[in-house]
Design a protein around this motif. Structure first.
Motif, mmCIF file in Angstrom:
data_model
loop_
_atom_site.group_PDB
_atom_site.id
_atom_site.type_symbol
_atom_site.label_atom_id
_atom_site.label_comp_id
_atom_site.label_asym_id
_atom_site.label_seq_id
_atom_site.Cartn_x
_atom_site.Cartn_y
_atom_site.Cartn_z
ATOM 1 N N GLY A 1 0.815 -1.215 0.000
ATOM 2 C CA GLY A 1 0.000 0.000 0.000
ATOM 3 C C GLY A 1 0.843 1.256 0.000
ATOM 4 O O GLY A 1 0.322 2.355 -0.053
ATOM 5 N N GLY A 2 2.124 1.148 0.083
ATOM 6 C CA GLY A 2 2.998 2.300 0.085
ATOM 7 C C GLY A 2 3.274 2.852 1.475
ATOM 8 O O GLY A 2 3.967 3.835 1.612
ATOM 9 N N MET A 3 2.713 2.217 2.519
ATOM 10 C CA MET A 3 2.929 2.719 3.865
ATOM 11 C C MET A 3 3.591 1.627 4.700
ATOM 12 O O MET A 3 3.097 0.516 4.792
ATOM 13 N N ALA A 4 4.700 1.950 5.293
ATOM 14 C CA ALA A 4 5.426 0.976 6.098
ATOM 15 C C ALA A 4 5.225 1.286 7.577
ATOM 16 O O ALA A 4 5.181 2.447 7.978
ATOM 17 N N LEU A 5 5.087 0.249 8.397
ATOM 18 C CA LEU A 5 4.969 0.401 9.848
ATOM 19 C C LEU A 5 6.315 0.099 10.486
ATOM 20 O O LEU A 5 6.960 -0.890 10.151
ATOM 21 N N THR A 6 6.681 0.943 11.397
ATOM 22 C CA THR A 6 7.918 0.667 12.110
ATOM 23 C C THR A 6 7.630 -0.355 13.213
ATOM 24 O O THR A 6 6.479 -0.648 13.538
ATOM 25 N N LYS A 7 8.697 -0.841 13.782
ATOM 26 C CA LYS A 7 8.571 -1.843 14.843
ATOM 27 C C LYS A 7 7.817 -1.262 16.043
ATOM 28 O O LYS A 7 6.943 -1.913 16.612
ATOM 29 N N ASN A 8 8.120 -0.037 16.406
ATOM 30 C CA ASN A 8 7.450 0.609 17.547
ATOM 31 C C ASN A 8 5.963 0.822 17.275
ATOM 32 O O ASN A 8 5.125 0.682 18.158
ATOM 33 N N GLU A 9 5.618 1.213 16.034
ATOM 34 C CA GLU A 9 4.213 1.403 15.681
ATOM 35 C C GLU A 9 3.452 0.084 15.744
ATOM 36 O O GLU A 9 2.320 0.035 16.224
ATOM 37 N N LEU A 10 4.066 -0.985 15.272
ATOM 38 C CA LEU A 10 3.446 -2.305 15.285
ATOM 39 C C LEU A 10 3.220 -2.773 16.731
ATOM 40 O O LEU A 10 2.148 -3.278 17.065
ATOM 41 N N ILE A 11 4.212 -2.558 17.594
ATOM 42 C CA ILE A 11 4.072 -2.925 19.005
ATOM 43 C C ILE A 11 2.970 -2.099 19.657
ATOM 44 O O ILE A 11 2.164 -2.603 20.439
ATOM 45 N N GLY A 12 2.897 -0.822 19.320
ATOM 46 C CA GLY A 12 1.851 0.057 19.858
ATOM 47 C C GLY A 12 0.465 -0.412 19.458
ATOM 48 O O GLY A 12 -0.463 -0.430 20.280
ATOM 49 N N ILE A 13 0.305 -0.790 18.192
ATOM 50 C CA ILE A 13 -0.994 -1.289 17.714
ATOM 51 C C ILE A 13 -1.369 -2.585 18.433
ATOM 52 O O ILE A 13 -2.504 -2.755 18.880
ATOM 53 N N MET A 14 -0.412 -3.486 18.563
ATOM 54 C CA MET A 14 -0.682 -4.762 19.233
ATOM 55 C C MET A 14 -1.028 -4.544 20.709
ATOM 56 O O MET A 14 -1.927 -5.195 21.243
ATOM 57 N N LEU A 15 -0.349 -3.603 21.354
ATOM 58 C CA LEU A 15 -0.628 -3.307 22.751
ATOM 59 C C LEU A 15 -2.028 -2.731 22.916
ATOM 60 O O LEU A 15 -2.773 -3.117 23.812
ATOM 61 N N ARG A 16 -2.409 -1.797 22.020
ATOM 62 C CA ARG A 16 -3.756 -1.233 22.071
ATOM 63 C C ARG A 16 -4.820 -2.294 21.833
ATOM 64 O O ARG A 16 -5.865 -2.301 22.497
ATOM 65 N N LEU A 17 -4.569 -3.216 20.891
ATOM 66 C CA LEU A 17 -5.526 -4.300 20.638
ATOM 67 C C LEU A 17 -5.661 -5.214 21.860
ATOM 68 O O LEU A 17 -6.755 -5.654 22.201
ATOM 69 N N ALA A 18 -4.544 -5.494 22.520
ATOM 70 C CA ALA A 18 -4.587 -6.346 23.711
ATOM 71 C C ALA A 18 -5.364 -5.661 24.827
ATOM 72 O O ALA A 18 -6.206 -6.284 25.486
ATOM 73 N N ILE A 19 -5.110 -4.373 25.041
ATOM 74 C CA ILE A 19 -5.835 -3.634 26.076
ATOM 75 C C ILE A 19 -7.320 -3.573 25.747
ATOM 76 O O ILE A 19 -8.178 -3.764 26.621
ATOM 77 N N PHE A 20 -7.650 -3.330 24.487
ATOM 78 C CA PHE A 20 -9.044 -3.293 24.063
ATOM 79 C C PHE A 20 -9.712 -4.647 24.303
ATOM 80 O O PHE A 20 -10.845 -4.721 24.775
ATOM 81 N N GLY A 21 -9.020 -5.737 24.005
ATOM 82 C CA GLY A 21 -9.572 -7.084 24.216
ATOM 83 C C GLY A 21 -9.845 -7.367 25.680
ATOM 84 O O GLY A 21 -10.910 -7.881 26.045
ATOM 85 N N VAL A 22 -8.909 -7.007 26.547
ATOM 86 C CA VAL A 22 -9.081 -7.229 27.986
ATOM 87 C C VAL A 22 -10.236 -6.387 28.521
ATOM 88 O O VAL A 22 -11.083 -6.878 29.271
ATOM 89 N N CYS A 23 -10.277 -5.107 28.120
ATOM 90 C CA CYS A 23 -11.364 -4.231 28.567
ATOM 91 C C CYS A 23 -12.717 -4.730 28.070
ATOM 92 O O CYS A 23 -13.712 -4.708 28.807
ATOM 93 N N SER A 24 -12.766 -5.199 26.841
ATOM 94 C CA SER A 24 -14.014 -5.734 26.282
ATOM 95 C C SER A 24 -14.470 -6.956 27.058
ATOM 96 O O SER A 24 -15.648 -7.099 27.396
ATOM 97 N N TYR A 25 -13.531 -7.866 27.356
ATOM 98 C CA TYR A 25 -13.872 -9.093 28.085
ATOM 99 C C TYR A 25 -14.476 -8.758 29.443
ATOM 100 O O TYR A 25 -15.557 -9.243 29.800
ATOM 101 N N TYR A 26 -13.779 -7.925 30.225
ATOM 102 C CA TYR A 26 -14.275 -7.613 31.563
ATOM 103 C C TYR A 26 -15.534 -6.755 31.521
ATOM 104 O O TYR A 26 -16.394 -6.857 32.390
ATOM 105 N N GLY A 27 -15.670 -5.898 30.510
ATOM 106 C CA GLY A 27 -16.888 -5.109 30.362
ATOM 107 C C GLY A 27 -18.093 -5.980 30.072
ATOM 108 O O GLY A 27 -19.157 -5.837 30.694
ATOM 109 N N ILE A 28 -17.947 -6.921 29.161
ATOM 110 C CA ILE A 28 -19.043 -7.837 28.827
ATOM 111 C C ILE A 28 -19.365 -8.729 30.019
ATOM 112 O O ILE A 28 -20.534 -8.985 30.327
ATOM 113 N N LYS A 29 -18.341 -9.196 30.715
ATOM 114 C CA LYS A 29 -18.546 -10.045 31.896
ATOM 115 C C LYS A 29 -19.332 -9.275 32.955
ATOM 116 O O LYS A 29 -20.251 -9.809 33.571
#
Length: 125
Positions: free
Chosen positions: A5-33
């Motif tokens: 697509g012409g856009m490259a992600l750096t290692k730090n950006e990729l880690i940031g995205i994965m961290l946000r997804l993990a936090i979102f998943g945990v918050c979603s789980y406990y919120g639904i529970k």
């Protein structure tokens, strides 16, 4: 290293995205529970049964046992044998039944040495 697509992600950006997804998943789980727990109509009864069962278990000397929700609901229905204030003399008109219970249930528990299995009751070798 450019991507398709012409856009490259750096290692730090990729880690940031994965961290946000993990936090979102945990918050979603406990919120639904939490929402599901709040919608449970028997939630208060379950909590009360759990407290009552734990109090009874500690009173009779059972500690450190983890019970399932089903076992906890049954344990809440148990009666503390030390809290029963009925004596044999309180039961009227059932003398024959009282004697039978005392002979078949209570006597073997009090006089175990009289009811140990003998070699006559064991299968031959």
């Amino acid at each position: 290293m450019p991507s398709a697509g012409g856009m490259a992600l750096t290692k730090n950006e990729l880690i940031g995205i994965m961290l946000r997804l993990a936090i979102f998943g945990v918050c979603s789980y406990y919120g639904i529970k939490w929402v599901v727990d709040q919608m449970d109509p028997t939630r208060k009864q379950k909590i009360q049964a759990q407290k009552q069962a734990q109090k009874l278990m500690s009173r009779i000397g059972v500690k450190g046992v983890k019970l399932s929700e089903y076992e906890m609901s049954i344990a809440a229905l148990l009666i503390d044998p030390l809290g029963i204030s009925v004596a044999w003399r309180d039961i009227g008109g059932l003398k024959d039944i009282i004697e039978e219970i005392q002979e078949t249930v209570i006597l073997p528990m009090k006089k175990r040495h009289l009811f140990r299995s003998s070699s006559l009751l064991q299968p031959p070798k």
